[in-house]
Motif scaffolding. Structure first.
Motif, PDB file in Angstrom:
ATOM      1  N   ILE A 124       0.815  -1.215   0.000  1.00 46.23           N
ATOM      2  CA  ILE A 124       0.000   0.000   0.000  1.00 46.23           C
ATOM      3  C   ILE A 124       0.850   1.268   0.000  1.00 46.23           C
ATOM      4  N   GLU A 125       1.908   1.279   0.803  1.00 47.99           N
ATOM      5  CA  GLU A 125       2.681   2.506   0.994  1.00 47.99           C
ATOM      6  C   GLU A 125       3.822   2.684  -0.003  1.00 47.99           C
ATOM      7  N   ASP A 126       4.464   1.574  -0.406  1.00 46.92           N
ATOM      8  CA  ASP A 126       5.714   1.720  -1.162  1.00 46.92           C
ATOM      9  C   ASP A 126       6.056   0.377  -1.805  1.00 46.92           C
ATOM     10  N   ASP A 127       5.418   0.080  -2.930  1.00 53.28           N
ATOM     11  CA  ASP A 127       5.535  -1.270  -3.494  1.00 53.28           C
ATOM     12  C   ASP A 127       6.920  -1.600  -4.061  1.00 53.28           C
ATOM     13  N   THR A 128       7.796  -0.611  -4.223  1.00 49.57           N
ATOM     14  CA  THR A 128       9.167  -0.883  -4.668  1.00 49.57           C
ATOM     15  C   THR A 128      10.166  -0.682  -3.524  1.00 49.57           C
ATOM     16  N   PHE A 129       9.687  -0.779  -2.298  1.00 49.89           N
ATOM     17  CA  PHE A 129      10.521  -0.505  -1.124  1.00 49.89           C
ATOM     18  C   PHE A 129      11.814  -1.305  -1.122  1.00 49.89           C
ATOM     19  N   PHE A 130      11.738  -2.581  -1.469  1.00 53.57           N
ATOM     20  CA  PHE A 130      12.922  -3.441  -1.408  1.00 53.57           C
ATOM     21  C   PHE A 130      13.845  -3.269  -2.607  1.00 53.57           C
ATOM     22  N   GLN A 131      13.456  -2.440  -3.568  1.00 48.56           N
ATOM     23  CA  GLN A 131      14.298  -2.211  -4.737  1.00 48.56           C
ATOM     24  C   GLN A 131      14.974  -0.834  -4.758  1.00 48.56           C
ATOM     25  N   HIS A 132      14.322   0.210  -4.216  1.00 47.78           N
ATOM     26  CA  HIS A 132      14.882   1.556  -4.344  1.00 47.78           C
ATOM     27  C   HIS A 132      15.907   1.851  -3.251  1.00 47.78           C
ATOM     28  N   GLY A 133      16.613   2.961  -3.419  1.00 45.13           N
ATOM     29  CA  GLY A 133      17.663   3.356  -2.483  1.00 45.13           C
ATOM     30  C   GLY A 133      17.251   4.448  -1.520  1.00 45.13           C
ATOM     31  N   GLY A 134      15.955   4.569  -1.267  1.00 44.83           N
ATOM     32  CA  GLY A 134      15.478   5.565  -0.319  1.00 44.83           C
ATOM     33  C   GLY A 134      14.478   6.531  -0.917  1.00 44.83           C
ATOM     34  N   ILE A 135      14.633   6.820  -2.211  1.00 45.35           N
ATOM     35  CA  ILE A 135      13.701   7.716  -2.905  1.00 45.35           C
ATOM     36  C   ILE A 135      13.325   7.119  -4.249  1.00 45.35           C
ATOM     37  N   ARG A 136      12.212   7.602  -4.797  1.00 37.97           N
ATOM     38  CA  ARG A 136      11.773   7.198  -6.136  1.00 37.97           C
ATOM     39  C   ARG A 136      11.592   8.484  -6.954  1.00 37.97           C
ATOM     40  N   PRO A 137      12.630   8.899  -7.688  1.00 40.09           N
ATOM     41  CA  PRO A 137      12.568  10.174  -8.425  1.00 40.09           C
ATOM     42  C   PRO A 137      11.360  10.299  -9.340  1.00 40.09           C
ATOM     43  N   LEU A 138      11.020   9.232 -10.056  1.00 44.86           N
ATOM     44  CA  LEU A 138       9.884   9.307 -10.983  1.00 44.86           C
ATOM     45  C   LEU A 138       8.573   9.529 -10.233  1.00 44.86           C
ATOM     46  N   SER A 139       8.440   8.916  -9.069  1.00 43.15           N
ATOM     47  CA  SER A 139       7.229   9.098  -8.273  1.00 43.15           C
ATOM     48  C   SER A 139       7.133  10.532  -7.748  1.00 43.15           C
ATOM     49  N   ILE A 140       8.284  11.105  -7.375  1.00 43.88           N
ATOM     50  CA  ILE A 140       8.308  12.488  -6.902  1.00 43.88           C
ATOM     51  C   ILE A 140       7.895  13.442  -8.012  1.00 43.88           C
ATOM     52  N   ILE A 141       8.446  13.211  -9.215  1.00 43.68           N
ATOM     53  CA  ILE A 141       8.105  14.062 -10.365  1.00 43.68           C
ATOM     54  C   ILE A 141       6.632  13.926 -10.720  1.00 43.68           C
ATOM     55  N   ARG A 142       6.131  12.676 -10.735  1.00 44.32           N
ATOM     56  CA  ARG A 142       4.722  12.449 -11.069  1.00 44.32           C
ATOM     57  C   ARG A 142       3.805  13.127 -10.050  1.00 44.32           C
ATOM     58  N   ALA A 143       4.146  13.015  -8.763  1.00 45.70           N
ATOM     59  CA  ALA A 143       3.335  13.645  -7.716  1.00 45.70           C
ATOM     60  C   ALA A 143       3.368  15.169  -7.857  1.00 45.70           C
ATOM     61  N   ALA A 144       4.545  15.715  -8.187  1.00 49.73           N
ATOM     62  CA  ALA A 144       4.662  17.165  -8.348  1.00 49.73           C
ATOM     63  C   ALA A 144       3.809  17.663  -9.508  1.00 49.73           C
ATOM     64  N   LEU A 145       3.807  16.915 -10.613  1.00 52.71           N
ATOM     65  CA  LEU A 145       3.004  17.312 -11.773  1.00 52.71           C
ATOM     66  C   LEU A 145       1.510  17.269 -11.458  1.00 52.71           C
ATOM     67  N   ILE A 146       1.089  16.218 -10.741  1.00 48.91           N
ATOM     68  CA  ILE A 146      -0.320  16.105 -10.355  1.00 48.91           C
ATOM     69  C   ILE A 146      -0.705  17.243  -9.419  1.00 48.91           C
ATOM     70  N   ASN A 147       0.189  17.558  -8.471  1.00 51.52           N
ATOM     71  CA  ASN A 147      -0.083  18.647  -7.534  1.00 51.52           C
ATOM     72  C   ASN A 147      -0.150  19.995  -8.245  1.00 51.52           C
ATOM     73  N   LEU A 148       0.730  20.191  -9.237  1.00 51.27           N
ATOM     74  CA  LEU A 148       0.710  21.445  -9.994  1.00 51.27           C
ATOM     75  C   LEU A 148      -0.597  21.618 -10.749  1.00 51.27           C
ATOM     76  N   GLN A 149      -1.124  20.509 -11.256  1.00 51.30           N
ATOM     77  CA  GLN A 149      -2.413  20.573 -11.947  1.00 51.30           C
ATOM     78  C   GLN A 149      -3.513  21.002 -10.985  1.00 51.30           C
ATOM     79  N   GLY A 150      -3.327  20.660  -9.692  1.00 51.18           N
ATOM     80  CA  GLY A 150      -4.307  21.058  -8.681  1.00 51.18           C
ATOM     81  C   GLY A 150      -4.056  22.454  -8.143  1.00 51.18           C
ATOM     82  N   GLY A 151      -2.979  23.086  -8.600  1.00 54.50           N
ATOM     83  CA  GLY A 151      -2.710  24.470  -8.227  1.00 54.50           C
ATOM     84  C   GLY A 151      -1.764  24.663  -7.069  1.00 54.50           C
ATOM     85  N   ASN A 152      -1.234  23.559  -6.476  1.00 58.13           N
ATOM     86  CA  ASN A 152      -0.332  23.704  -5.337  1.00 58.13           C
ATOM     87  C   ASN A 152       0.700  22.585  -5.381  1.00 58.13           C
ATOM     88  N   LEU A 153       1.977  22.965  -5.521  1.00 59.70           N
ATOM     89  CA  LEU A 153       3.051  21.987  -5.655  1.00 59.70           C
ATOM     90  C   LEU A 153       3.190  21.081  -4.443  1.00 59.70           C
TER      91      LEU A 153
END
Length: 207
Positions: free
Chosen positions: A87-116
C-alpha cells in the motif's frame, strides 16, 4: 541554417540546465540537515502498562498523548509487513530511499491542482520514517529536499528490515494509537504477530 538554429538551441538549453543545476546544488549545500546520529540517539516513548501478577492481563495503560508498544521486526506478522509495503511503497525493497519518478509524477499532479506541495507526496517508507523521526510535518520544498537526502543516507546505514521496523513501530494509526502492535491490540485484541491477511490490510491503510 536550420542545423545552426537547432545547434544553438541545444547549446542554450544545455547552458541553462547547467546553471539551474548549479544553483540547485548551491541551495542544497546551504540546507541545515540533521545528523543521522540524532535518529539513533532519540528515545521513542512507549506508554506505561500495568499487568496483573501473571503478567498476561492488562490492568491499566497509563498514557497521555501516545499509546505505543515497541515490538521487534521478527515478532510482526508477515501479513502486515506485506500489506504495508504493497500500500505505501511497493518498490521498497528495490529503491535506495527515494523514487525520483514518483516524486516528479506527484509534483506534476499537484501542480495541476494548483499547489506543488499539496495532494500527493510521492514519499517512500524510508522518507516517511525520516519525516516522522527528524523533520516534522511542515510542507515546504526545503523540508522535502532534506527528507530525500536523509532517506538516501538512512538506506546506507540501516537494513530494509530495520527501516520497516521503525515505520511499523512509530506510524500513527489513529487517535493516540502509534505503532502496529498497539493498533492491533486496540482494533482486534491480538498481537501484531497474529494478524490475518484481512486484518493486516485494514491496519496497513490507516497511516
Amino acid at each position: 541554417m536550420l542545423k545552426r538554429f537547432i545547434g544553438n538551441t541545444l547549446v542554450v538549453f544545455f547552458v541553462a540546465f547547467l546553471v539551474v543545476g548549479g544553483l540547485l546544488m548551491l541551495w542544497v549545500s546551504t540546507l541545515e540537515i540533521p545528523d543521522l546520529q540524532a535518529f539513533e540517539q532519540r528515545r521513542v516513548l512507549q506508554s506505561t502498562k500495568l499487568y496483573d501478577r501473571t503478567g498476561k492481563i492488562l490492568l491499566y495503560d497509563l498514557h497521555q498523548d501516545v499509546r505505543r508498544t515497541i515490538v521487534p521486526y521478527e515478532n510482526i506478522s508477515r501479513n502486515i509487513i506485506n500489506a504495508t509495503v504493497a500500500i505505501e511503497d511497493d518498490t521498497f525493497f528495490q529503491h535506495g530511499g527515494i523514487r525520483p519518478l514518483s516524486i516528479i509524477r506527484a509534483a506534476l499532479i499537484n501542480l495541476q491542482g494548483g499547489n506543488l506541495l499539496s495532494g500527493q507526496g510521492g514519499s517512500t517508507i524510508t522518507q516517511q520514517v525520516v519525516k516522522n523521526a527528524l523533520l516534522g510535518q511542515e510542507k515546504t520544498i526545503s523540508r522535502k529536499m532534506k527528507e530525500a537526502l536523509l532517506a538516501v543516507k538512512l538506506e546506507r546505514v540501516l537494513t530494509k528490515e530495520e527501516i520497516l521496523a521503525h515505520y511499523l513501530n512509530e506510524s500513527p494509526y489513529g487517535g493516540t494509537l502509534y505503532g502496529v502492535e498497539e493498533a492491533s491490540q486496540s482494533f482486534f485484541g491480538k498481537s501484531s504477530a497474529d494478524l490475518t491477511l484481512a486484518e493486516a490490510a485494514y491496519l496497513a491503510a490507516l497511516p
